[in-house]
Design a protein around this motif. Structure first.
Motif, mmCIF file in Angstrom:
data_model
loop_
_atom_site.group_PDB
_atom_site.id
_atom_site.type_symbol
_atom_site.label_atom_id
_atom_site.label_comp_id
_atom_site.label_asym_id
_atom_site.label_seq_id
_atom_site.Cartn_x
_atom_site.Cartn_y
_atom_site.Cartn_z
ATOM 1 N N THR A 1 0.824 -1.206 0.000
ATOM 2 C CA THR A 1 0.000 0.000 0.000
ATOM 3 C C THR A 1 0.857 1.255 0.000
ATOM 4 O O THR A 1 0.607 2.201 -0.765
ATOM 5 C CB THR A 1 -0.936 0.003 1.223
ATOM 6 O OG1 THR A 1 -1.754 -1.172 1.198
ATOM 7 C CG2 THR A 1 -1.824 1.236 1.226
ATOM 8 N N LEU B 1 0.951 3.776 -3.154
ATOM 9 C CA LEU B 1 0.508 5.159 -2.995
ATOM 10 C C LEU B 1 1.536 6.124 -3.587
ATOM 11 O O LEU B 1 1.178 7.071 -4.304
ATOM 12 C CB LEU B 1 0.279 5.480 -1.521
ATOM 13 C CG LEU B 1 -1.029 4.996 -0.898
ATOM 14 C CD1 LEU B 1 -1.077 5.358 0.582
ATOM 15 C CD2 LEU B 1 -2.233 5.595 -1.620
ATOM 16 N N ASN C 1 1.838 5.332 -7.688
ATOM 17 C CA ASN C 1 0.619 5.673 -8.411
ATOM 18 C C ASN C 1 0.340 7.169 -8.360
ATOM 19 O O ASN C 1 -0.133 7.767 -9.331
ATOM 20 C CB ASN C 1 -0.581 4.910 -7.833
ATOM 21 C CG ASN C 1 -0.543 3.439 -8.174
ATOM 22 O OD1 ASN C 1 0.018 3.031 -9.185
ATOM 23 N ND2 ASN C 1 -1.141 2.617 -7.334
ATOM 24 N N THR C 2 0.611 7.785 -7.197
ATOM 25 C CA THR C 2 0.364 9.214 -7.055
ATOM 26 C C THR C 2 1.302 10.027 -7.946
ATOM 27 O O THR C 2 0.877 10.970 -8.623
ATOM 28 C CB THR C 2 0.522 9.650 -5.592
ATOM 29 O OG1 THR C 2 -0.340 8.862 -4.768
ATOM 30 C CG2 THR C 2 0.156 11.108 -5.420
ATOM 31 N N GLY D 1 -4.992 2.543 -10.362
ATOM 32 C CA GLY D 1 -4.575 3.542 -9.393
ATOM 33 C C GLY D 1 -4.066 4.810 -10.063
ATOM 34 O O GLY D 1 -4.377 5.930 -9.625
ATOM 35 N N LEU E 1 -7.059 6.651 -11.415
ATOM 36 C CA LEU E 1 -7.831 7.255 -10.336
ATOM 37 C C LEU E 1 -7.202 8.571 -9.879
ATOM 38 O O LEU E 1 -7.882 9.597 -9.737
ATOM 39 C CB LEU E 1 -7.941 6.280 -9.170
ATOM 40 C CG LEU E 1 -9.040 6.502 -8.128
ATOM 41 C CD1 LEU E 1 -10.408 6.334 -8.759
ATOM 42 C CD2 LEU E 1 -8.870 5.540 -6.968
ATOM 43 N N VAL E 2 -5.887 8.548 -9.659
ATOM 44 C CA VAL E 2 -5.182 9.753 -9.214
ATOM 45 C C VAL E 2 -5.181 10.817 -10.313
ATOM 46 O O VAL E 2 -5.370 12.011 -10.043
ATOM 47 C CB VAL E 2 -3.748 9.419 -8.786
ATOM 48 C CG1 VAL E 2 -2.970 10.683 -8.458
ATOM 49 C CG2 VAL E 2 -3.764 8.482 -7.576
ATOM 50 N N THR F 1 -8.874 6.658 -0.526
ATOM 51 C CA THR F 1 -9.636 5.706 -1.343
ATOM 52 C C THR F 1 -8.712 4.700 -2.013
ATOM 53 O O THR F 1 -8.964 3.490 -1.994
ATOM 54 C CB THR F 1 -10.439 6.467 -2.418
ATOM 55 O OG1 THR F 1 -11.296 7.410 -1.786
ATOM 56 C CG2 THR F 1 -11.267 5.508 -3.254
ATOM 57 N N LEU F 2 -7.634 5.180 -2.597
ATOM 58 C CA LEU F 2 -6.675 4.296 -3.264
ATOM 59 C C LEU F 2 -6.010 3.359 -2.270
ATOM 60 O O LEU F 2 -5.800 2.171 -2.565
ATOM 61 C CB LEU F 2 -5.625 5.135 -3.996
ATOM 62 C CG LEU F 2 -4.526 4.356 -4.717
ATOM 63 C CD1 LEU F 2 -5.118 3.456 -5.784
ATOM 64 C CD2 LEU F 2 -3.511 5.329 -5.334
ATOM 65 N N VAL G 1 -5.978 -0.735 -2.572
ATOM 66 C CA VAL G 1 -4.734 -1.505 -2.665
ATOM 67 C C VAL G 1 -4.591 -2.454 -1.482
ATOM 68 O O VAL G 1 -4.214 -3.623 -1.646
ATOM 69 C CB VAL G 1 -3.523 -0.552 -2.752
ATOM 70 C CG1 VAL G 1 -2.222 -1.344 -2.725
ATOM 71 C CG2 VAL G 1 -3.600 0.292 -4.010
ATOM 72 N N TYR H 1 -13.317 7.177 2.271
ATOM 73 C CA TYR H 1 -13.412 6.380 1.045
ATOM 74 C C TYR H 1 -14.535 6.899 0.151
ATOM 75 O O TYR H 1 -14.345 7.151 -1.048
ATOM 76 C CB TYR H 1 -13.644 4.918 1.432
ATOM 77 C CG TYR H 1 -14.018 4.000 0.296
ATOM 78 C CD1 TYR H 1 -13.050 3.521 -0.581
ATOM 79 C CD2 TYR H 1 -15.335 3.594 0.108
ATOM 80 C CE1 TYR H 1 -13.383 2.669 -1.616
ATOM 81 C CE2 TYR H 1 -15.681 2.732 -0.922
ATOM 82 C CZ TYR H 1 -14.708 2.283 -1.782
ATOM 83 O OH TYR H 1 -15.043 1.447 -2.799
#
Length: 273
Positions: free
Chosen positions: A80, A84, A87-88, A150, A153-154, A194-195, A199, A262
């Motif tokens: 996770t 994070l 993906n971010t 992910g 989403l970001v 949320t992500l 994950v 979330y």
């Protein structure tokens, strides 16, 4: 139809569906507190005659469930955190940074969403074998470190950040690293929660990949260990239900604690994206 009657019917149907959804979980919890062999009676009892913690004691004392619990927590937690960060950074880059081929690369990533994960398991396994990561925690973490969903989403959420805010920071002399960590990350907090839930749940509940990459019993995660125990204790229904409770309870509590953030991330992301 009377509006009050229609409302009562709809609420009744919703309550009935909720009860049907919760019934297996509640019975699993009840069986975990039953005496050994009690759940095998016919018809199966709905509640233990004399609740006991014997199954949980056996699970942790003899079956080593504590070790498997720590393995799952370690793998899911590290996956996770890494996911994070990666993906971010990737989602922000695709949303706000201009570079050659940005849209083409992003469309190529989206096309990868239609490829089933099972198709990539064999090539990934062979790659990790060449790197010496088979039967290691690192090998179990690698597939969840970054994902197209992910990044998407970001990216969708990061597009709502005003360009003027970023340009003003650049004019003031802020570097890209400072802008990302000091300005962008705080604004992405709802979607990051949320992500993180997505994950963590996916990594915690994953069965197939840890089964493939981990061969040492002491490194098993909870889903794999539970499947292994079910073969050894096929008649111990009560112990297996206790193991299921131990597997489900942490992620259920995590979701209940963070559900407000979330839902906020999903709703705000859908409005701004």
């Amino acid at each position: 139809m009377n509006p009050r009657l229609a409302k009562a019917i709809i609420n009744g149907l919703l309550i009935g569906l909720a009860a049907l959804s919760l019934a297996p979980l509640l019975w699993m919890l009840a069986v975990s507190f039953m005496q050994p062999g009690e759940a095998s009676h016919f018809p199966p009892p709905l509640w233990p005659d004399a609740p006991t913690l014997h199954n949980y004691r056996e699970l942790f004392a003899k079956a080593g469930m504590g070790r498997y619990l720590l393995n799952s927590a370690l793998i899911a937690g590290l996956t996770t955190l890494i996911a994070l960060l990666l993906n971010t950074m990737a989602g922000y880059a695709f949303a706000k940074l201009r570079f050659a081929g940005r849209e083409r690369v992003f469309r190529l990533l989206l096309a990868a969403l239609v490829i089933p994960a099972q198709v990539t398991m064999m090539p990934l396994f062979l790659m990790l074998k060449q790197m010496g990561l088979i039967n290691t925690y690192g090998g179990a973490i690698v597939p969840g470190m970054a994902g197209v969903f992910g990044i998407f989403l970001v990216r969708q959420y990061a597009r709502s950040i005003p360009d003027e805010l970023l340009e003003a920071a650049r004019i003031d002399g802020a570097g890209e690293g400072h802008i990302f960590f000091q300005i962008v990350l705080p604004l992405l907090k709802p979607i990051l929660v949320t992500l993180a839930i997505f994950v963590f749940l996916a990594s915690w509940n994953d069965f197939m990949w840890p089964l493939i990459v981990l061969s040492d019993n002491s490194m098993y995660t909870l889903p794999v260990a539970l499947a292994s125990l079910s073969r050894e204790h096929v008649q111990d229904i009560e112990m297996m239900m206790a193991g299921s409770v131990v597997t489900v309870l942490p992620v259920l509590l995590l979701f209940l604690v963070l559900q407000r953030y979330y839902l906020q991330g999903l709703l705000v992301g859908s409005v701004k994206g």
